[in-house]
Every structure is written in C-alpha cells, then in structure tokens.
Write a protein that holds these residues in place. Structure first.
Motif, short mmCIF file in Angstrom:
data_model
loop_
_atom_site.label_atom_id
_atom_site.label_comp_id
_atom_site.label_asym_id
_atom_site.label_seq_id
_atom_site.Cartn_x
_atom_site.Cartn_y
_atom_site.Cartn_z
N GLU A 1 -4.93 5.09 1.47
CA GLU A 1 -4.34 3.76 1.89
C GLU A 1 -3.00 3.61 2.25
O GLU A 1 -2.66 2.85 3.33
CB GLU A 1 -4.59 2.74 0.68
CG GLU A 1 -6.05 2.21 0.46
CD GLU A 1 -6.16 1.15 -0.62
OE1 GLU A 1 -4.90 0.73 -1.10
OE2 GLU A 1 -7.15 0.81 -1.11
N ARG B 1 0.69 -1.13 -0.01
CA ARG B 1 0.00 0.08 0.05
C ARG B 1 0.97 1.24 -0.08
O ARG B 1 0.43 2.29 -0.29
CB ARG B 1 -1.05 0.00 1.24
CG ARG B 1 -1.93 -1.23 1.32
CD ARG B 1 -2.86 -0.97 2.50
NE ARG B 1 -3.15 -2.21 3.02
CZ ARG B 1 -3.83 -2.39 4.37
NH1 ARG B 1 -4.25 -1.01 5.02
NH2 ARG B 1 -4.21 -3.49 4.67
N SER C 1 -4.87 6.69 -4.28
CA SER C 1 -4.14 5.68 -3.25
C SER C 1 -3.63 6.45 -1.92
O SER C 1 -3.04 5.42 -1.12
CB SER C 1 -3.04 4.85 -3.97
OG SER C 1 -1.95 5.72 -4.37
#
Length: 452
Positions: A408, A289, A405
């Motif tokens: 995350e 992540r 992203s």
C-alpha cells in the motif's frame, strides 16, 4: 524567492549522493536539512585514541553504484574493506559464541541447527516454491529450512540488519533477492548455484559484497560528499519546511528562516513520519498509507578499552537470537576488522539493543543501559574491566520495517508522484535500507531527473 533546478529535502547519504550526481550532471541543486549538520545518522567520532560510529558501523558493497561512488570520491575518501576475520560471524547459543557455518561441512557439524533440519536441507531444492507474495520471512524459512535455521541463523540476521521481527517482515520487500531466488529458480540452493555461474558485467563485478567502511570512519564519506555538493548549495537548520505545488513547479518554504525556494523538481529523502508536515497538500488518507510505516528504535553503546583482557576478538562480531532471551541484539567488534579503531592493545565494541520487539529500551536511563551492556560484555566476552570509553546513542526511528503494509505504501508513492510530476518521494521508505541501497537509489533518481 530563490530558484534552482532541483531541491532535495534531507542531507543524509541519499540526499548528498543525489546532490553529487546532479552536480556532476551540471544541475543546480539546493539541499535543505533540518539539523545543523550533514550526514543524517552517519557520524564518526575520533576521541582518546578511538574512532567510533554513532550510527551505522559498516556497510556491504552490494551495489555497483556504491563501489563506483567510492572511485569518484577517491581523492577525498578512501574505501576500507574489512580484513579476513570479518567473514567469521558468531551466534550466541547457551551463552557461548558459536561460529555461523560458512559452508556445507561446517553446517553439518554446527550445534546451531537440529539434526532434523540438517537432513531437511537436503530436500530444499525439491520443495515447491511459495505462492503467497506477502509471505513473511519466518514463514518462508520454516517452510524451506526448518525452525532451528529460523531461530539461530535468520532471526539473529534479521535482528542485526533490520532490528526487526521475521514474523512481520515480508520477504519480497525486506529480502527481495532471497524472494527472487525461490520464485525464479524454485530453490535457494539451485538459485545460488545458478547465480554463481552467471557471467557478470564489469560494473556488477564491483559489487563484491565485502564489508566496508572508510579510512577514519564512515563520516569520511559524508565529508567527501558534502565537499562535492558544496556548502553553498546546502542549507542546514531548516526546521520547518513546507512544500506546496504552484504553477510550473513547487514552492518550498523554510518557515523558521522566512526563506522561499522554487523548483520544477523536488525530492524528499525524509522518513515517513515527517512527510505529512512536509507535504500538507496531500490528502490525509493517501498520506496515511505512507506514514503507517513502522520504525524500529535502536540504542547503540560504544565501549572502548585501552587494554583488552577478555575473549579474543577475531570476527565481525556476534549476533544474539531472540531464543536466547538476552537484552542485547548483538556486539560488533570494529577494532577487530578495521585498523586504527582502538589503541594497539585495546578494543572497540559496538553493542546494539532495542529493536521492534524491545522498544522500551529507549525509555531507560543511560545508567540502566550501561549496566545491562557491561553485564552482557562480562557474560559473553569474559571482560569485567570497566571500559575507558562508554557512549550511549539513541535512535527512535532507526530502521524502517518493510512489513505487509509495504504494498500500500509503494502504491501510494506512485499515485502521489503521478499526481504531481516533478515530486519524487525517496529515502528509506522504499528501495532498501542499506548504504548500498541508498546510493543506488540516488543514482537512479538522478537519471530520472536528468534523463541520462
């Protein structure tokens, strides 16, 4: 095994600033750096009458921490703010440089924006605020200001700061202050007015948002911080570092040199792409992540002219919107905003290429790159003279992209730090990409470690 209070991985601006603050607080520090020098991408070269940067050319005094750091280093490093001309910014449209509007009147007269969008701005304070926390910069600007503002103000700005794509960057991560204006005040205009009338503390007043460098280049900051931390506390050439948790702290191994260190506190300032190797004990899915963070590759070309015969350089520089379909992101004019960067009758240019949508530029040869640069300088600045200095600098991981992203990634960082107390993941993987952001983060991490 050498023991110390804090181990810092990376001797870039974040790591050196953190080392400076911790030393000031009386902590013993060891900084491990993979390259053979300190400073990371910040590096100044003084050659043949030119002072040019191989990395960042300028910064913005947007945090009180950065301003106060210069005050602390004043005996070793002198802050240099840009002259008045730096307030002028050019945007390329139809192969001509057009000044970016600096106020309402110039915004009405500029050819950069459509008449429809000029009228549209009048209604900006009355539009509803967004409800999508992951709204892209492009979507936000289209919704509030219109397409011409996106194409000829925001797109080149994003290219200049992030070398990024406004369709991919998420506003609350990439431009958190802009996001906060809409969410707090419901409008950029109302929010800007409200912020301008708020009282500021003495510390906040130091964040003047002036463009800055340092006397003799940004490398002077690195030299001053290196001296402050002390070479005895910095290990360079640490090419294969591994961090592992042990009883009471962490063992850090420099496998190339066969040396080991122990500390209760370890701070990484490395890019996301190197964290998997540094932290082999972190579960792959969790680390994924973080390592999924994309970086824009950038090529910078320094072009120095002993005698300049082109267009008058009377601004910070010029940015090139993607709509113009050029092969460069922009041209900065360092010699026009800071003294001593070129001979008296000469000029120093910094031409930027690449970015997240043009990564293939990194694969071109130096000859191909310089041919493009000289063609664009000739076309946009009317200079056909061959430069006396021409240097190509490549960075495959230049600027992280705070995209969707990011949520995350930030959650994964919190999980890891909670699982392993004493381990802090810092650097440009979070908290912003500018020099002011790096110094502010270092100051905050130092407070976290020392409790002060």
């Amino acid at each position: 095994m050498e023991k110390t209070d804090v181990i810092i991985i990376g001797a870039g601006l974040t790591g050196l600033s953190l080392g400076h603050y911790l030393k000031k607080a009386g902590r013993d520090v060891i900084i491990l750096e993979k390259s053979d020098k300190t400073g990371g991408v910040i590096e100044t070269v003084n050659k043949d009458g030119f002072i040019y940067e191989k990395g960042p050319n300028t910064g913005v005094l947007s945090s009180a921490e950065l301003a106060m750091l210069f005050e602390e280093l004043k005996d070793k490093c002198t802050l240099e703010t840009a002259n008045e001309g730096a307030k002028k910014r050019y945007i390329l449209k139809d192969n001509k440089w057009v000044p970016l509007p600096s106020g309402p009147l110039s915004a009405v007269a500029t050819p950069l924006f459509s008449m429809k969008d000029k009228f549209r701005i009048l209604g900006e304070p009355f539009r509803r605020k967004g409800t999508d926390p992951d709204e892209s910069v492009a979507s936000l600007v289209l919704r509030r200001l219109g397409k011409s503002y996106l194409d000829y103000a925001v797109n080149p700005f994003i290219s200049g700061i992030y070398a990024g794509d406004p369709d991919k960057l998420v506003t609350r991560y990439a431009l958190p202050k802009l996001y906060a204006l809409e969410q707090t005040y419901g409008s950029f205009i109302k929010g800007g007015f409200a912020k301008s009338t708020q009282k500021k503390s003495d510390a906040e007043k130091k964040a003047t948002r002036e463009v800055f460098s340092a006397k003799n280049g940004l490398g002077s900051i690195i030299d001053a911080l290196t001296d402050s931390v002390g070479l005895q506390s910095i290990r360079t050439g640490c090419s294969n570092i591994k961090i592992n948790p042990v009883q009471g702290g962490f063992r850090v191994t420099n496998e190339a040199a066969g040396t080991e260190y122990f500390s209760r506190n370890v701070v990484t300032t490395s890019g996301s792409y190197s964290l998997q190797g540094l932290l082999p004990f972190i579960e792959e899915e969790l680390m994924g992540r973080i390592s999924s963070l994309r970086y824009a590759g950038v090529v910078q070309v320094s072009a120095g002219y002993t005698k300049w015969s082109g267009t008058e350089l009377d601004a910070f520089g010029g940015l090139v919107p993607a709509a113009e379909k050029k092969k460069i992101l922009g041209i900065l004019f360092p010699s026009a905003i800071f003294p001593g960067r070129a001979p008296e009758q000469g000029a120093l240019l910094s031409v930027f290429m690449g970015g997240i949508n043009n990564m293939d530029i990194l694969d071109k040869s130096d000859d191909e790159i310089t041919a493009i640069v000289l063609k664009e300088i000739n076309a946009t600045l009317q200079s056909s003279t061959k430069p006396d200095l021409l240097k190509v600098h490549r960075y495959s991981h230049a600027i992280p992209q705070y995209e969707r992203s990011s949520g995350e990634r930030l959650a994964a960082i919190r999980i890891i730090e909670n699982m392993y107390p004493g381990l802090i993941l810092a650097g440009n993987i979070r908290d912003g990409i500018g020099m002011a952001d790096r110094v502010k983060q270092a100051a905050n991490v130092a407070k976290q470690i020392t409790g002060n």
